[in-house]
Design an enzyme around this catalytic site. Structure first.
Site, PDB file in Angstrom:
ATOM      1  N   ARG A 100       0.827  -1.351   0.111  1.00 51.39           N
ATOM      2  CA  ARG A 100       0.050   0.007  -0.001  1.00 51.39           C
ATOM      3  C   ARG A 100       0.929   1.355  -0.103  1.00 51.39           C
ATOM      4  NH1 ARG A 100      -1.034   2.569   4.636  1.00 51.39           N
ATOM      5  NH2 ARG A 100      -3.449   2.578   4.049  1.00 51.39           N
ATOM      6  N   LEU A 101       0.250   2.429  -0.471  1.00 56.81           N
ATOM      7  CA  LEU A 101       0.840   3.622  -0.144  1.00 56.81           C
ATOM      8  C   LEU A 101      -0.086   4.444   0.758  1.00 56.81           C
ATOM      9  CD1 LEU A 101       2.243   4.506  -3.775  1.00 56.81           C
ATOM     10  CD2 LEU A 101       3.515   4.030  -1.750  1.00 56.81           C
ATOM     11  N   ASP A 102       0.230   5.292   1.576  1.00 56.73           N
ATOM     12  CA  ASP A 102      -0.658   6.116   2.311  1.00 56.73           C
ATOM     13  C   ASP A 102      -1.458   7.013   1.670  1.00 56.73           C
ATOM     14  OD1 ASP A 102       0.543   5.019   4.720  1.00 56.73           O
ATOM     15  OD2 ASP A 102       1.982   6.746   4.876  1.00 56.73           O
ATOM     16  N   TYR A 103      -2.669   7.324   2.307  1.00 62.42           N
ATOM     17  CA  TYR A 103      -3.540   8.015   1.458  1.00 62.42           C
ATOM     18  C   TYR A 103      -2.977   9.664   1.067  1.00 62.42           C
ATOM     19  CZ  TYR A 103      -7.830  11.393   1.061  1.00 62.42           C
ATOM     20  OH  TYR A 103      -8.773  12.108   0.902  1.00 62.42           O
ATOM     21  N   THR A 105       0.191   9.832   0.240  1.00 65.02           N
ATOM     22  CA  THR A 105       1.551   9.558  -0.620  1.00 65.02           C
ATOM     23  C   THR A 105       1.017   9.083  -2.072  1.00 65.02           C
ATOM     24  OG1 THR A 105       2.533   8.616   1.312  1.00 65.02           O
ATOM     25  CG2 THR A 105       3.297   8.034  -0.701  1.00 65.02           C
TER      26      THR A 105
END
Length: 241
Positions: A100-103, A105
């Site tokens: 995942r990538l943060d919201y 990012t």
């Protein structure tokens, strides 16, 4: 024909090793018959059930996505926010993000319906390098950057050594642009690493995953991985095994 445990892994049921355990435990049937032999091979038309539930078999697909900021790395969100699969409306397969990538990012994110491939890439031992570019508050001292290079202690343990490069700094605005190369993937790891040395992240982008880059893509755009790229990623993830 393919081995039963491989088909189960591709379908995202479990890793191949876990799939083998399910078979040995007598929890898998093929065309209604209990199967407990690991060498069993199946055809695309065979009906496979795990714990009485039929698995859905699809042609494996692999995508590289330039995730924008403000998008959730998930297939759905209970708060109704935009998710990465909203950009794949034309894709029939049930894909999901690899990691995942943060919201907040942006950057390179892989999506697939191949569970075995996803598990392989996300395994902590694969050591696939990820390259991030962060805009941070303030101008870090060289010793602070060396702490990142040596590995820094977070609440969930010490990070592995990173490669760090100061790309630019703005004394007037008191901010810096820093490149960070790591091969781990803990939750909010890059942000927490910079916070640990006293420099909050203002903006973060993942520019590279292994040998893959965002070249030729704009934010929100997608491209399918080539068979050669998929093969290369598998090989890279298997190097340490």
């Amino acid at each position: 024909m393919e081995r039963l445990q491989k088909v189960m892994a591709h379908a995202g049921i479990a890793s191949r090793r876990k799939a083998e355990e399910l078979i040995l435990e007598g929890r898998v049937t093929v065309n209604g018959k209990l199967v407990k032999e690991l060498g069993t091979k199946v055809t695309p038309s065979d009906k496979i059930e795990v714990n009485g539930v039929q698995i859905q078999r699809e042609i494996p697909v692999y995508f590289l996505f330039y995730k924008p900021r403000g998008v959730i790395s998930s297939v759905n969100d209970e708060k109704g926010r935009k998710v990465v699969t909203d950009y794949f409306g034309q894709i029939e397969q049930r894909i999901y993000p690899v990691g995942r990538l943060d919201y907040d990012t942006s950057g390179l994110l892989l999506l697939t319906n191949d569970g075995e491939f996803a598990n392989l890439l996300m395994h902590p031992s694969n050591e696939i390098e990820k390259v991030y570019v962060a805009k941070v508050k303030g101008i870090p001292e060289r010793e602070a950057l060396k702490k990142l290079e040596r590995g820094i202690r977070l609440e969930d343990g010490k990070t592995s050594p990173a490669r760090v490069k100061l790309l630019s700094l703005d004394k007037k605005k008191q901010s810096s642009i820093i490149e960070l190369r790591i091969h781990e993937g803990r939750n909010r790891q890059v942000r927490r690493m910079f916070e640990a040395i006293g420099h909050d992240v203002l903006k973060l982008k993942r520019e590279q995953y292994g040998f893959l880059t965002l070249a030729g893509l704009n934010s929100g755009e997608i491209r399918e991985l080539t068979p050669h790229e998929v093969k290369q990623l598998r090989a890279q993830a298997m190097r340490k095994r």
